[in-house]
Design a protein around this motif. Structure first.
Motif, PDB file in Angstrom:
ATOM      1  N   ALA A 228     -62.069 -77.956 124.497  1.00  0.00           N
ATOM      2  CA  ALA A 228     -63.298 -78.654 124.116  1.00  0.00           C
ATOM      3  C   ALA A 228     -63.970 -77.991 122.920  1.00  0.00           C
ATOM      4  N   SER A 229     -64.061 -76.654 122.964  1.00  0.00           N
ATOM      5  CA  SER A 229     -64.677 -75.920 121.847  1.00  0.00           C
ATOM      6  C   SER A 229     -63.881 -76.107 120.567  1.00  0.00           C
ATOM      7  N   HIS A 230     -62.566 -76.043 120.692  1.00  0.00           N
ATOM      8  CA  HIS A 230     -61.696 -76.191 119.525  1.00  0.00           C
ATOM      9  C   HIS A 230     -61.823 -77.596 118.931  1.00  0.00           C
ATOM     10  N   LEU A 231     -61.848 -78.613 119.796  1.00  0.00           N
ATOM     11  CA  LEU A 231     -61.952 -79.995 119.315  1.00  0.00           C
ATOM     12  C   LEU A 231     -63.249 -80.209 118.542  1.00  0.00           C
ATOM     13  N   LEU A 232     -64.358 -79.754 119.122  1.00  0.00           N
ATOM     14  CA  LEU A 232     -65.647 -79.947 118.454  1.00  0.00           C
ATOM     15  C   LEU A 232     -65.714 -79.157 117.159  1.00  0.00           C
ATOM     16  N   GLN A 233     -65.211 -77.926 117.162  1.00  0.00           N
ATOM     17  CA  GLN A 233     -65.222 -77.114 115.941  1.00  0.00           C
ATOM     18  C   GLN A 233     -64.354 -77.741 114.858  1.00  0.00           C
ATOM     19  N   PHE A 234     -63.221 -78.286 115.249  1.00  0.00           N
ATOM     20  CA  PHE A 234     -62.333 -78.938 114.283  1.00  0.00           C
ATOM     21  C   PHE A 234     -63.016 -80.144 113.643  1.00  0.00           C
ATOM     22  N   VAL A 235     -63.725 -80.920 114.447  1.00  0.00           N
ATOM     23  CA  VAL A 235     -64.474 -82.068 113.911  1.00  0.00           C
ATOM     24  C   VAL A 235     -65.546 -81.595 112.934  1.00  0.00           C
ATOM     25  N   ILE A 236     -66.229 -80.504 113.282  1.00  0.00           N
ATOM     26  CA  ILE A 236     -67.255 -79.943 112.400  1.00  0.00           C
ATOM     27  C   ILE A 236     -66.632 -79.497 111.077  1.00  0.00           C
ATOM     28  N   GLU A 237     -65.460 -78.866 111.141  1.00  0.00           N
ATOM     29  CA  GLU A 237     -64.776 -78.423 109.924  1.00  0.00           C
ATOM     30  C   GLU A 237     -64.373 -79.610 109.057  1.00  0.00           C
ATOM     31  N   ILE A 238     -63.926 -80.690 109.677  1.00  0.00           N
ATOM     32  CA  ILE A 238     -63.541 -81.886 108.922  1.00  0.00           C
ATOM     33  C   ILE A 238     -64.755 -82.470 108.204  1.00  0.00           C
ATOM     34  N   ILE A 239     -65.880 -82.559 108.913  1.00  0.00           N
ATOM     35  CA  ILE A 239     -67.102 -83.088 108.303  1.00  0.00           C
ATOM     36  C   ILE A 239     -67.539 -82.206 107.134  1.00  0.00           C
ATOM     37  N   THR A 240     -67.467 -80.891 107.328  1.00  0.00           N
ATOM     38  CA  THR A 240     -67.824 -79.956 106.254  1.00  0.00           C
ATOM     39  C   THR A 240     -66.915 -80.135 105.042  1.00  0.00           C
TER      40      THR A 240
END
Length: 377
Positions: A228-240
Motif C-alpha cells: 500500500a505504501s509503495h503504491l501510493l508513493q509510486f503514484v506521488i512520484e508519477i504526479i511529481t
C-alpha cells in the motif's frame, strides 16, 4: 485481512500531513524553486558543440592520430583537439578551457575534471577506440585475412561516436539537480516505512499492542502495508514527474517509459529503508527515528549531487563502492544513463543494484522484527 490492512494503510497515509508534505509537497516546491532560479536552461542545449580536448603526445601512435583527425574535421566534427604539453594541458583542464586530456602513447589514456555530457562523449569515444584497436590487433595475429572487415568496423565505431554528439537528450549539467530531487523524493518514502513499522511494535503504543495480539500473522500485515505504501508513493512520484515534465517543461530526454521503472524501484527502496530504520532498536522514540531518517536520507541525497555538482563524481573516482550502495546515487545515475547513452546497459545495471538493496533491506527488517519479544503487553 490483507485487503483490510491495505485499505487502512492508504487512508492513514492520505490523512497524514507529514507524509504528504515530505513525499509530495516538498519535492514539488523544491523543483519549482530550482526551476525558477535556473531559468529556462534547456534552450541552450538544443545543439551540442564539438568537445574541446587537450592532446598530450607521449609517444607516436599513427593509428590513433588518423582516427582523431577523421573526427575533428567537417561541420559535424566530434572533437576540437589541441596539442599541449602536460603542464599546459593540466592548467587548461583546471581552467575549464578543455573538457579532458588525452594522453597518446602505446596506450591511450583519458583524464577528465568532472562527470558531464562532454566527458561522457570523450569516454565513449576512447572506450570504443580501445576496444576496436584490441580487436584489430588480435585479428592481425590470429587471422590477417580479417583485417579489412575489422577496419570497416572501426569506421562504424567512429561514426557511432560522432552520432553520440548529436543525441536528443538534455545535456545541460544543471539537469542533474532535478535527478537528485527525484532521488530525494524516492528516499523520503522512508518516512512512510518508519511510520508503518513503528506502529507495528507493541512497545511503541496501544496500536502496536493490539496488532501484537491479533491473530493475523505479522508477515501479512507487513506485506499489506508495504504494498500500500509503495503504491501510493509510486503514484506521488508519477504526479511529481508529470508536473516537472509537462508543467515546468523540464527536458528528460526521449526515453520516458523507463523513467517510471526508476520511480517504481526507487520508491520501493525508500519504503524498505524506512522499514529498516523503524525496526532498529535505537532510537526508541518516533521523533528520534524521524530525525535519523531525515539526516540519513539527506546525506545520501547530497552525496548524489543534490546541493552541488561534482560530489558524486569525486566519490566515484575515490570510493566507488559508495555509489554502488547509495540508492540516491543509483537513481540519479539511472536518469543520467537514459538521457546520455544509446544503450540500456548502465541503466539496467543501476536498476539491478537498486533492486538488490531493496530486497536486502526488506529481509533484514523482517528478521529484526521477528526477533522482537515482549514480557507483557
Amino acid at each position: 485481512m490483507f485487503f483490510h490492512y491495505f485499505k487502512y494503510t492508504i487512508k492513514t497515509m492520505l490523512r497524514s500531513k507529514d507524509t504528504m508534505f515530505w513525499s509530495f509537497i516538498f519535492p514539488v516546491a523544491l523543483a519549482t524553486f530550482m526551476f525558477a532560479s535556473f531559468g529556462n536552461i534547456y534552450e541552450t542545449t538544443e545543439k551540442t558543440n564539438p568537445v574541446p580536448v587537450a592532446i598530450v603526445e607521449e609517444e607516436t601512435n599513427e593509428a590513433f592520430t588518423t582516427v582523431l583527425d577523421s573526427i575533428s574535421e567537417g561541420d559535424d566534427k566530434l572533437l576540437i583537439p589541441t596539442s599541449m604539453k602536460e603542464k599546459e594541458a593540466t592548467k587548461a583542464l583546471k581552467d575549464e578551457t578543455v573538457d579532458g586530456i588525452i594522453y597518446v602513447g602505446t596506450k591511450v589514456k583519458l583524464v577528465i575534471r568532472e562527470e558531464s555530457s562532454n566527458a561522457t562523449i570523450l569516454s565513449m569515444f576512447l572506450d570504443r577506440y580501445v576496444q576496436t584497436e584490441e580487436t584489430i590487433t588480435s585479428i592481425m595475429k590470429n587471422n590477417p585475412a580479417g583485417v579489412p572487415a575489422a577496419l570497416e568496423a572501426l569506421n562504424e565505431e567512429i561514426s557511432s561516436c560522432s552520432e553520440a554528439n548529436k543525441c536528443n537528450g538534455n545535456q545541460d549539467n544543471l539537469i542533474t539537480y532535478f535527478y537528485a530531487v527525484f532521488a530525494m523524493s524516492c528516499l523520503f518514502a522512508a518516512f512512510n516505512g518508519v511510520d508503518r513499522i513503528f506502529h507495528l511494535q507493541a512497545n511503541q503504543g496501544s496500536l502496536g499492542q493490539r496488532r501484537g495480539v491479533a491473530p493475523t500473522h505479522k508477515s501479512i500485515i507487513i506485506l499489506a502495508e508495504f504494498i500500500a505504501s509503495h503504491l501510493l508513493q509510486f503514484v506521488i512520484e508519477i504526479i511529481t514527474f508529470l508536473y516537472m515534465w509537462k508543467v515546468l517543461g523540464i527536458n528528460f530526454g526521449e526515453k520516458i517509459l523507463p523513467v517510471f521503472l526508476i520511480l517504481y524501484v526507487g520508491s520501493a527502496c525508500g519504503i524498505a529503508l524506512g522499514m529498516l530504520i523503524g525496526a532498529l532498536p535505537k532510537p526508541t522514540s518516533a521523533a528520534g527515528k524521524i530525525g535519523l531518517t531525515v539526516s540519513f536520507t539527506m546525506t545520501l541525497s547530497v552525496m548524489a549531487d543534490l546541493c552541488a555538482p561534482g560530489i558524486k563524481y569525486f566519490i566515484e573516482h575515490n570510493i566507488p563502492i559508495i555509489n554502488r550502495i547509495n540508492p540516491a546515487a543509483l537513481i540519479t545515475d539511472a536518469f543520467y544513463s537514459l538521457n546520455i547513452y544509446d544503450t540500456y546497459t548502465r541503466f539496467f545495471q543501476n536498476m539491478a543494484y537498486l533492486s538488490v538493496i531493496t530486497i536486502l533491506l526488506c529481509v533484514i527488517s523482517y528478521i529484526m522484527l521477528r526477533r522482537n519479544r515482549y514480557a507483557s503487553l
